[in-house]
Scaffold this motif. Structure first.
Motif, mmCIF file in Angstrom:
data_model
loop_
_atom_site.group_PDB
_atom_site.id
_atom_site.type_symbol
_atom_site.label_atom_id
_atom_site.label_comp_id
_atom_site.label_asym_id
_atom_site.label_seq_id
_atom_site.Cartn_x
_atom_site.Cartn_y
_atom_site.Cartn_z
ATOM 1 N N LEU A 226 118.774 11.644 19.757
ATOM 2 C CA LEU A 226 117.588 11.324 20.377
ATOM 3 C C LEU A 226 116.910 12.684 20.482
ATOM 4 O O LEU A 226 115.652 12.496 20.328
ATOM 5 C CB LEU A 226 117.822 10.912 21.749
ATOM 6 C CG LEU A 226 118.589 9.593 21.866
ATOM 7 C CD1 LEU A 226 118.811 9.220 23.279
ATOM 8 C CD2 LEU A 226 117.770 8.371 21.310
ATOM 9 N N LEU A 227 117.312 13.713 20.546
ATOM 10 C CA LEU A 227 116.489 14.876 20.770
ATOM 11 C C LEU A 227 115.479 15.059 19.829
ATOM 12 O O LEU A 227 114.064 15.346 20.105
ATOM 13 C CB LEU A 227 117.368 16.068 21.044
ATOM 14 C CG LEU A 227 116.947 17.301 21.677
ATOM 15 C CD1 LEU A 227 116.519 17.223 23.143
ATOM 16 C CD2 LEU A 227 117.966 18.505 21.467
ATOM 17 N N PHE A 231 111.063 14.554 19.398
ATOM 18 C CA PHE A 231 110.378 15.834 18.917
ATOM 19 C C PHE A 231 109.513 15.352 17.708
ATOM 20 O O PHE A 231 108.351 15.421 17.581
ATOM 21 C CB PHE A 231 111.449 16.738 18.581
ATOM 22 C CG PHE A 231 110.537 18.160 18.196
ATOM 23 C CD1 PHE A 231 110.116 18.940 19.092
ATOM 24 C CD2 PHE A 231 110.465 18.557 16.847
ATOM 25 C CE1 PHE A 231 109.340 20.184 18.765
ATOM 26 C CE2 PHE A 231 109.934 19.701 16.492
ATOM 27 C CZ PHE A 231 109.430 20.472 17.511
ATOM 28 N N VAL A 232 110.087 14.604 16.661
ATOM 29 C CA VAL A 232 109.333 14.454 15.455
ATOM 30 C C VAL A 232 108.320 13.406 15.646
ATOM 31 O O VAL A 232 107.069 13.596 15.241
ATOM 32 C CB VAL A 232 110.072 14.248 14.012
ATOM 33 C CG1 VAL A 232 109.473 13.554 12.972
ATOM 34 C CG2 VAL A 232 111.128 15.348 13.840
ATOM 35 N N GLY A 353 118.604 12.347 13.732
ATOM 36 C CA GLY A 353 117.776 12.017 14.429
ATOM 37 C C GLY A 353 116.362 12.334 14.034
ATOM 38 O O GLY A 353 115.459 11.467 14.201
ATOM 39 N N ALA A 354 116.213 13.484 13.419
ATOM 40 C CA ALA A 354 114.925 13.951 12.869
ATOM 41 C C ALA A 354 114.677 13.154 11.847
ATOM 42 O O ALA A 354 113.362 12.838 11.521
ATOM 43 C CB ALA A 354 114.930 15.429 12.371
ATOM 44 N N SER A 355 115.415 12.703 10.825
ATOM 45 C CA SER A 355 114.928 11.684 9.692
ATOM 46 C C SER A 355 114.466 10.337 10.386
ATOM 47 O O SER A 355 113.620 9.723 9.726
ATOM 48 C CB SER A 355 116.142 11.648 8.992
ATOM 49 O OG SER A 355 117.307 10.903 9.488
ATOM 50 N N LEU A 359 110.246 6.874 10.904
ATOM 51 C CA LEU A 359 110.334 5.666 11.123
ATOM 52 C C LEU A 359 109.788 4.946 12.483
ATOM 53 O O LEU A 359 109.186 4.186 12.512
ATOM 54 C CB LEU A 359 111.972 5.192 10.817
ATOM 55 C CG LEU A 359 112.280 3.619 11.092
ATOM 56 C CD1 LEU A 359 111.486 3.140 9.964
ATOM 57 C CD2 LEU A 359 113.728 3.413 10.889
ATOM 58 N N LEU A 360 110.609 5.627 13.399
ATOM 59 C CA LEU A 360 109.894 5.539 15.011
ATOM 60 C C LEU A 360 108.286 5.527 14.889
ATOM 61 O O LEU A 360 107.839 4.686 15.698
ATOM 62 C CB LEU A 360 110.654 6.289 15.986
ATOM 63 C CG LEU A 360 110.430 5.821 17.501
ATOM 64 C CD1 LEU A 360 110.788 4.425 17.681
ATOM 65 C CD2 LEU A 360 111.344 6.711 18.246
#
Length: 401
Positions: A226-227, A231-232, A353-355, A359-360
């Motif tokens: 999640l972190l 952030f992204v 998570g960064a990838s 998308l989110l």
């Protein structure tokens, strides 16, 4: 000494500084092309989506490589993997610096990303098991600071150097850093581990099931996903929803990011207090700080831009506290033979998570900014709750009624 009572070489201050610089140079490769994608598309005569493959090819191969080089370092030794990995990275970076074909550049970037993964998880494990407790804590803190700040400094460097002289020229100083670091490491004493055959290397993955079955480690890996996702997504949402309002105030998107640059020094504060409060508590502090920062950002919205940017510093500081605290937690929980795999898995889930962040960001693109930021705050809040319930469960197990 490690858990097996084997005395390991303690890196000098000069070598530690070089490793930190190299960490910044390695991770910056991921962010280097971002500011110049339109220019890159024009130079290569391809569509912008194809030019973006220069970033995604590196990132996907980079994440995959974590699961190869972490276990490999457990078998062959940290130093050997880093020396050969950095030497190969210097060679590949210098070679693709002269590539002017889009397919070759994308293929080269994928190879570059895979090889680059030989450094981050291995250097973390290398420094986390060498020297005194104070030296280990500070080394991991500085490495974490380098990894975090690369997200911003890599883009600044890319925009200034690559934007003016091209992507290839911008890669050459990095290649020099990789080569110098490989040379410096090669001059240190060899690890005590002996080379193992292919069957032993594959056996290095056997602890994977045990790591995932460990409830304490799951409470690291779960929130870690999640972190960087939050952030992204945060900065994508900032560009989408507040970009015009910020420009109207004379604040560029790069300036909006630079405001939070001092927060990237948070890992250094972690090093000061980690030994006194423990990694578990620092994880909670980091997640709660990041959650509070996001909640304040959601409250400020685009109506209070300066409050939004001020709260973003708190959010980034929480991320900066969490990253080294998670690393320390993983290093403390994993047994020495599986530590490289455990750290590699942690690094892998960070970049998964960064990838997921873009998308989110696209899913929530039509939402009002406060709604998006409230969702991110809720996700990190649930991550903090997940860690906290695990701590309470451990306390209950130690003190049965």
């Amino acid at each position: 000494m490690n858990k097996n009572n084997i005395t390991l070489y303690t890196p000098t201050i000069g070598l530690r500084l070089l490793l930190i610089l190299c960490a910044l140079a390695v991770v910056s490769q991921l962010y280097l092309p971002l500011p110049i994608l339109p220019q890159l598309a024009h130079d290569l005569r391809v569509a912008p989506g194809v030019a973006a493959g220069v970033v995604s090819a590196f990132g996907l191969a980079y994440a995959a490589g974590f699961m190869v080089f972490g276990p490999l370092s457990d078998r062959l030794g940290r130093r050997r993997v880093m020396v050969w990995g950095l030497a190969a990275l210097a060679l590949v970076s210098g070679t693709i610096a002269w590539t002017d074909s889009a397919p070759m550049l994308i293929a080269g970037r994928a190879l570059q990303g895979f090889i680059a993964a030989a450094f981050p998880p291995v250097v973390i494990a290398y420094l986390a098991e060498r020297g005194t407790t104070r030296q280990r804590t500070w080394s991991v803190a500085w490495i974490s600071t380098a990894f975090l700040s690369a997200g911003l400094l890599g883009q600044i460097y890319g925009g200034t150097v690559a934007g003016r002289w091209g992507l290839g020229v911008a890669m050459l100083p990095f290649a020099l850093v990789y080569a110098c670091t490989a040379l410096a490491l090669s001059m240190t004493p060899a690890d005590t581990r002996q080379a193992s055959g292919p069957s032993s290397w594959l056996a290095g993955y056997r602890p994977l099931g045990r790591l995932l079955a460990d409830a304490r480690l799951r409470r690291v890996y779960g929130p870690a996903v999640l972190l960087l996702m939050c952030f992204v997504t945060f900065y994508l949402a900032l560009d989408i929803h507040a970009g015009a309002a910020l420009h109207a105030e004379g604040i560029t998107s790069l300036t909006a990011r630079a405001v939070a640059l001092p927060a990237f020094l948070a890992p250094l504060a972690v090093a000061v207090v980690m030994s006194r409060v423990g990694a578990q508590r620092m994880v909670m502090v980091g997640l709660c700080t990041a959650t509070a920062g996001l909640a304040l950002c959601a409250w400020a919205g685009t109506d209070h831009l300066h409050g939004l940017l001020g709260a973003s510093v708190l959010f980034v500081a929480g991320v900066g506290i969490s990253v080294p605290s998670f690393i320390a937690r993983v290093a403390g929980l994993a047994d020495a033979p599986a530590r490289g795999l455990a750290v590699a898995l942690y690094t892998f889930v960070l970049f998964v998570g960064a990838s997921l962040g873009p998308l989110l960001g696209q899913i929530t693109a039509q939402w009002p900014l406060p709604y998006t930021l409230s969702l991110l705050a809720a996700l990190l809040g649930m991550g903090a709750l997940y860690v906290f319930t695990g701590r309470n469960a451990a306390v209950s197990a130690m003190n049965p009624a």
